[in-house]
Design a protein around this motif. Sequence first.
Motif, short mmCIF file in Angstrom:
data_model
loop_
_atom_site.label_atom_id
_atom_site.label_comp_id
_atom_site.label_asym_id
_atom_site.label_seq_id
_atom_site.Cartn_x
_atom_site.Cartn_y
_atom_site.Cartn_z
N ILE A 4 103.60 2.35 -0.39
CA ILE A 4 104.83 1.72 0.08
C ILE A 4 105.60 1.18 -1.11
CG2 ILE A 4 105.82 -0.07 1.54
CD1 ILE A 4 103.24 -0.03 3.18
N ASP A 5 106.85 1.64 -1.25
CA ASP A 5 107.75 1.19 -2.31
C ASP A 5 108.89 0.40 -1.65
OD1 ASP A 5 109.65 0.83 -4.31
OD2 ASP A 5 109.33 2.80 -5.20
N ILE A 6 108.72 -0.93 -1.62
CA ILE A 6 109.69 -1.78 -0.94
C ILE A 6 111.06 -1.70 -1.60
CG2 ILE A 6 110.25 -4.14 -0.25
CD1 ILE A 6 107.91 -3.05 1.25
N GLN A 7 111.09 -1.73 -2.91
CA GLN A 7 112.35 -1.75 -3.64
C GLN A 7 113.22 -0.54 -3.32
OE1 GLN A 7 111.92 -2.08 -7.87
NE2 GLN A 7 114.11 -1.91 -8.29
N HIS A 8 112.58 0.63 -3.25
CA HIS A 8 113.33 1.86 -2.99
C HIS A 8 113.27 2.29 -1.52
CE1 HIS A 8 112.47 2.12 -7.39
NE2 HIS A 8 113.73 2.49 -7.42
N ARG A 9 112.68 1.43 -0.70
CA ARG A 9 112.57 1.70 0.74
C ARG A 9 111.97 3.08 1.00
NH1 ARG A 9 114.94 -1.56 4.17
NH2 ARG A 9 115.48 0.04 5.69
N GLU A 10 110.77 3.27 0.44
CA GLU A 10 110.07 4.55 0.58
C GLU A 10 108.63 4.33 1.03
OE1 GLU A 10 112.37 7.19 -2.86
OE2 GLU A 10 110.24 6.69 -3.08
N VAL A 11 108.18 5.24 1.87
CA VAL A 11 106.77 5.26 2.28
C VAL A 11 106.26 6.68 2.07
CG1 VAL A 11 105.16 5.10 4.22
CG2 VAL A 11 106.98 3.43 4.01
N THR A 12 105.08 6.80 1.47
CA THR A 12 104.48 8.12 1.25
C THR A 12 103.15 8.19 1.98
OG1 THR A 12 105.52 8.33 -0.93
CG2 THR A 12 103.67 9.79 -0.44
N LEU A 13 103.03 9.18 2.87
CA LEU A 13 101.80 9.39 3.62
C LEU A 13 101.12 10.66 3.11
CD1 LEU A 13 103.55 7.60 5.59
CD2 LEU A 13 102.34 8.71 7.45
N LYS A 14 99.81 10.61 3.04
CA LYS A 14 99.02 11.76 2.60
C LYS A 14 98.18 12.26 3.77
CE LYS A 14 95.66 13.27 -0.88
NZ LYS A 14 94.87 12.87 -2.07
N LEU A 15 98.42 13.52 4.16
CA LEU A 15 97.69 14.14 5.26
C LEU A 15 96.90 15.32 4.73
CD1 LEU A 15 100.57 14.13 7.93
CD2 LEU A 15 98.90 12.33 7.44
N ARG A 73 108.08 10.14 2.88
CA ARG A 73 107.57 11.37 2.27
C ARG A 73 106.21 11.68 2.90
NH1 ARG A 73 110.52 12.03 -2.58
NH2 ARG A 73 111.49 10.09 -3.31
N LEU A 74 106.04 12.91 3.26
CA LEU A 74 104.76 13.38 3.77
C LEU A 74 104.21 14.40 2.78
CD1 LEU A 74 105.57 14.02 7.54
CD2 LEU A 74 104.57 11.98 6.52
N LYS A 75 102.99 14.20 2.35
CA LYS A 75 102.35 15.16 1.46
C LYS A 75 101.15 15.75 2.18
CE LYS A 75 103.93 13.23 -2.90
NZ LYS A 75 103.57 12.80 -4.28
N LEU A 76 101.17 17.06 2.35
CA LEU A 76 100.11 17.75 3.06
C LEU A 76 99.25 18.54 2.07
CD1 LEU A 76 102.23 17.16 5.32
CD2 LEU A 76 101.45 19.26 6.41
N PHE A 77 97.95 18.41 2.24
CA PHE A 77 97.00 19.10 1.37
C PHE A 77 95.98 19.85 2.23
CE2 PHE A 77 98.46 15.51 -1.07
CZ PHE A 77 98.47 15.91 -2.40
#
Length: 228
Positions: A4-15, A73-77
Motif C-alpha cells: 500500500i502506497d498512501i502517498q500515491h494512492r496505490e495498492v498492489t495485490l499479488k495473486l 495494480r494486480l500482479k499475477l504469477f
Amino acid sequence: MVYIDIQHREVTLKLVYYGPALSGKTTNLQQLHACMLGHTGGELVTLDTRDDRTLFFDLLPLEFETRGGFKIRLKLFTVPGQVIHNATRKIVLQGADGVAFIADSRVAQTRGNNESFANLKQNLRDNGLDFDDIALVIQFNKRDLPGIRSDAEVKRIATKGKEPVFTAVATEGRGVPETFKGLAALSWKKLDAKFNFADRFGVTHDDFMERIDELFAPVGSGDGGSGS
C-alpha cells in the motif's frame, strides 16, 4: 502481503496460480491475457523448458483505477509445477495475497494434486504466511478429458472445505474468468477486512469488482479505467 502506497494512492495485490505440473496454470494466464487484451499493463512473460511448461513464472501485470482515483495494480504469477523447482515456487509465493490452486480433474492425478496442495501449505508456512489468511480458490481443470472426477464428486469435495471451487476447460477459456474473478473478490474481501479500504481509501468491494468486470470488456466499450 499487499503493498500500500498512501502517498500515491496505490495498492498492489499479488495473486499466484499454484498446482501440479501441467495442470493448466500457464494456460489460465494465457487465456486471461488474451481476453483482457488492451487492459493489461504489459506483455505476458513465459519461460518454457523441456521438462515443464514454466521454469520460473509467468507475470501478467494488470492495472486499473477506481472512480475515487485510487490506482490498483494486480500482479499475477504462476509457479513451476515440478518438484525439482520447489525453491522457485517458494520464492514466487512470497508476499502472495491470494492463490488459485489449479487441480487436474483426472482421477489418476489425485495424488499429484494432493502432494501439490500439501506443498502449497508448507511453502506458505516457510514464507511466514498463514494459510487461513490467504485468499484461496480451487479450480478443477481439464473437464473435457476422459477419466475425470464427476461433477457430483467435485461438488462433494467443495462442501468439505471453505474454499470456493470452480470447474474449467482452460484450453477453451471455460471457467478461467470465473476462477480469476472469484480469486480477486475473495482477496479483496480479506484485505478490506484487514485494512479497511472502503473507509480509508473510498474503494468498496463493489467498486473493485466493477473494475474487474471491465477488464473482460472490449476496449472502448466503456469508461474503462485500466492502464496500458
